[in-house]
Scaffold this motif. Structure first.
Motif, mmCIF file in Angstrom:
data_model
loop_
_atom_site.group_PDB
_atom_site.id
_atom_site.type_symbol
_atom_site.label_atom_id
_atom_site.label_comp_id
_atom_site.label_asym_id
_atom_site.label_seq_id
_atom_site.Cartn_x
_atom_site.Cartn_y
_atom_site.Cartn_z
ATOM 1 N N HIS A 272 0.811 -1.225 0.000
ATOM 2 C CA HIS A 272 0.000 0.000 0.000
ATOM 3 C C HIS A 272 0.837 1.264 0.000
ATOM 4 O O HIS A 272 0.292 2.355 -0.236
ATOM 5 N N LEU A 273 2.131 1.143 0.220
ATOM 6 C CA LEU A 273 2.998 2.310 0.194
ATOM 7 C C LEU A 273 3.617 2.506 -1.188
ATOM 8 O O LEU A 273 3.578 3.611 -1.751
ATOM 9 N N THR A 274 4.147 1.444 -1.766
ATOM 10 C CA THR A 274 4.788 1.548 -3.088
ATOM 11 C C THR A 274 3.808 1.323 -4.227
ATOM 12 O O THR A 274 4.145 1.565 -5.387
ATOM 13 N N LEU A 275 2.605 0.817 -3.923
ATOM 14 C CA LEU A 275 1.558 0.531 -4.920
ATOM 15 C C LEU A 275 2.015 -0.523 -5.927
ATOM 16 O O LEU A 275 1.704 -0.437 -7.118
ATOM 17 N N GLU A 276 2.715 -1.525 -5.453
ATOM 18 C CA GLU A 276 3.206 -2.602 -6.306
ATOM 19 C C GLU A 276 2.661 -3.943 -5.836
ATOM 20 O O GLU A 276 2.452 -4.161 -4.633
ATOM 21 N N ALA A 277 2.453 -4.838 -6.805
ATOM 22 C CA ALA A 277 1.993 -6.195 -6.511
ATOM 23 C C ALA A 277 3.170 -7.159 -6.589
ATOM 24 O O ALA A 277 4.094 -6.965 -7.384
ATOM 25 N N SER A 278 3.117 -8.204 -5.770
ATOM 26 C CA SER A 278 4.197 -9.187 -5.755
ATOM 27 C C SER A 278 3.643 -10.551 -5.330
ATOM 28 O O SER A 278 2.471 -10.676 -4.940
ATOM 29 N N LYS A 279 4.492 -11.564 -5.396
ATOM 30 C CA LYS A 279 4.162 -12.928 -4.961
ATOM 31 C C LYS A 279 2.878 -13.455 -5.614
ATOM 32 O O LYS A 279 1.947 -13.868 -4.921
ATOM 33 N N PRO A 280 2.805 -13.456 -6.952
ATOM 34 C CA PRO A 280 1.590 -13.949 -7.604
ATOM 35 C C PRO A 280 1.418 -15.457 -7.402
ATOM 36 O O PRO A 280 2.392 -16.211 -7.384
ATOM 37 N N GLU A 281 0.175 -15.872 -7.253
ATOM 38 C CA GLU A 281 -0.154 -17.288 -7.128
ATOM 39 C C GLU A 281 -1.431 -17.561 -7.910
ATOM 40 O O GLU A 281 -2.349 -16.732 -7.925
#
Length: 291
Positions: free
Chosen positions: A97-106
Motif C-alpha cells: 500500500h505504500l509503493t503501490l506494487e503487486a508481488s508474490k503472484p499465485e
C-alpha cells in the motif's frame, strides 16, 4: 501535540487526498512527523483504507493488464498475509500500500458454478471500457456461490498536473441475475487547483431491473444487454453533469457577484493605478488646493 496526534492528523490529510495527489500530500506532511520510519508505520492503515476505497489500480504480475484493489478483490487467506484477486488472470497477489506494487503472484481457481457468466460479463465490460474510457480498468468478481450475482467495478483516472487538475471516475454494480436486478453507484472526484482549490465530489446511485429475456439468455447475450443498460445509465448521468455545469456557469456563479460595480461601468484593470493616483491627487487638492 505528541507523535500519536501528529500521525492521526497526517492520516486524516491522506484520506482526503485528491485523485493522483496522495504522494504530494505525503511529501508535504513529512515535516510534521520528521521520522520517516515512524511515519510509514503509522500511516499504513490509512493508506490501505484509501487504496481500497479509491479503487487503486495495480499492474498484475506476469500479465499485461491492471486490476483493481478493492474490498471485493480482497482474499481472506489462511495465513496472515493479505492477498488480492485479479479474476481476469485468476491470480492472487500481495499488494504494498505504500509503493503501490503487486508481488508474490499465485494461481487461484475460481470455484463457482457461474464462471462462464462472469467471464462473459467481464468481456462485455472490457469492450465498453475501451469505447468510453481513455484510461480505465475493470474487474468482475463472483462473490456468491448460492446466487448468480457478480460485482462489477470500473475506475478511470486522469491526471493533468501541468494544467492543475486531476479526476477519478469510479462505478460499482451488483449484477444479480437470480433477482434480475442491478444496483450500483457512480463516484466522481475532480480537483482543480490553478490559483485556488476547488473540488467536486459526488455520488450517484443507480438501480434498475434486468429484463427477464435478458436474464435468461445465453451468458454472452445476457452480458451484452446488461452492459448496454449500464452504459445508458452512465451516459444519462454524464449528460446531467454537463447540463448542471452549464447552468452553474450561466446562472449560479453569476448570481454570486455583481455583473457590474455600483458605477454600472466595467473597470479597466490596466488603469487601476491611474484611478488610485487620480483619487489621491483629487484628495490632495481638496485639502491643500484652496488658498
Amino acid at each position: 501535540m505528541d507523535q500519536a496526534e501528529r500521525i492521526d492528523a497526517v492520516s486524516s490529510f491522506l484520506l482526503q487526498s485528491p485523485p493522483g495527489e496522495i504522494n504530494d500530500v505525503l511529501n508535504d506532511v513529512r515535516n510534521i512527523i520528521a521520522d520517516d520510519a515512524l511515519l510509514q508505520e503509522g500511516i499504513l492503515p490509512s493508506l490501505r483504507e484509501y487504496n481500497i476505497a479509491q479503487f487503486t489500480t495495480v499492474d498484475v504480475p506476469e500479465t499485461n493488464h491492471q486490476s483493481i484493489i478493492s474490498e471485493a478483490a480482497r482474499i481472506v487467506a489462511e495465513e496472515s498475509e493479505e492477498r488480492f484477486l485479479d479474476p481476469r488472470s485468476k491470480t492472487t497477489f500481495v499488494f504494498d500500500h505504500l509503493t503501490l506494487e503487486a508481488s508474490k503472484p499465485e494461481p487461484y481457481e475460481l470455484d463457482t458454478p457461474h464462471e462462464e457468466a462472469r467471464v462473459s460479463l467481464e468481456k462485455a465490460a472490457l469492450t465498453y471500457l475501451a469505447s468510453h474510457f481513455l484510461d480505465g480498468t475493470v474487474s468482475v468478481f463472483a462473490p456468491s456461490e448460492l446466487q448468480e450475482a457478480f460485482t462489477l467495478q470500473i475506475v478511470a483516472n486522469k491526471y493533468n498536473p501541468t494544467n492543475f487538475w486531476s479526476g477519478r471516475w469510479r462505478s460499482e454494480y451488483l449484477v444479480n441475475l437470480s433477482d434480475k436486478r442491478v444496483k450500483g453507484k457512480i463516484l466522481l472526484n475532480v480537483h482543480y487547483y490553478e490559483q485556488g482549490n476547488v473540488q467536486l465530489e459526488t455520488t450517484h446511485n443507480i438501480s434498475f431491473n434486468i429484463p427477464a429475456a435478458a436474464a435468461s439468455a445465453a451468458p454472452a447475450t445476457a452480458a451484452s444487454k446488461i452492459i448496454a443498460l449500464i452504459e445508458d445509465e452512465e451516459s444519462r448521468y454524464q449528460v446531467s453533469l454537463n447540463e448542471t455545469y452549464r447552468e452553474m456557469g450561466e446562472r449560479t456563479f453569476k448570481g454570486l457577484r455583481r455583473a457590474l460595480p455600483l458605477t454600472r461601468q466595467k473597470i479597466d484593470w490596466d488603469k487601476v493605478t491611474g484611478y488610485k493616483l487620480g483619487a489621491e491627487l483629487s484628495s490632495s487638492k481638496g485639502v491643500f488646493g484652496s488658498s
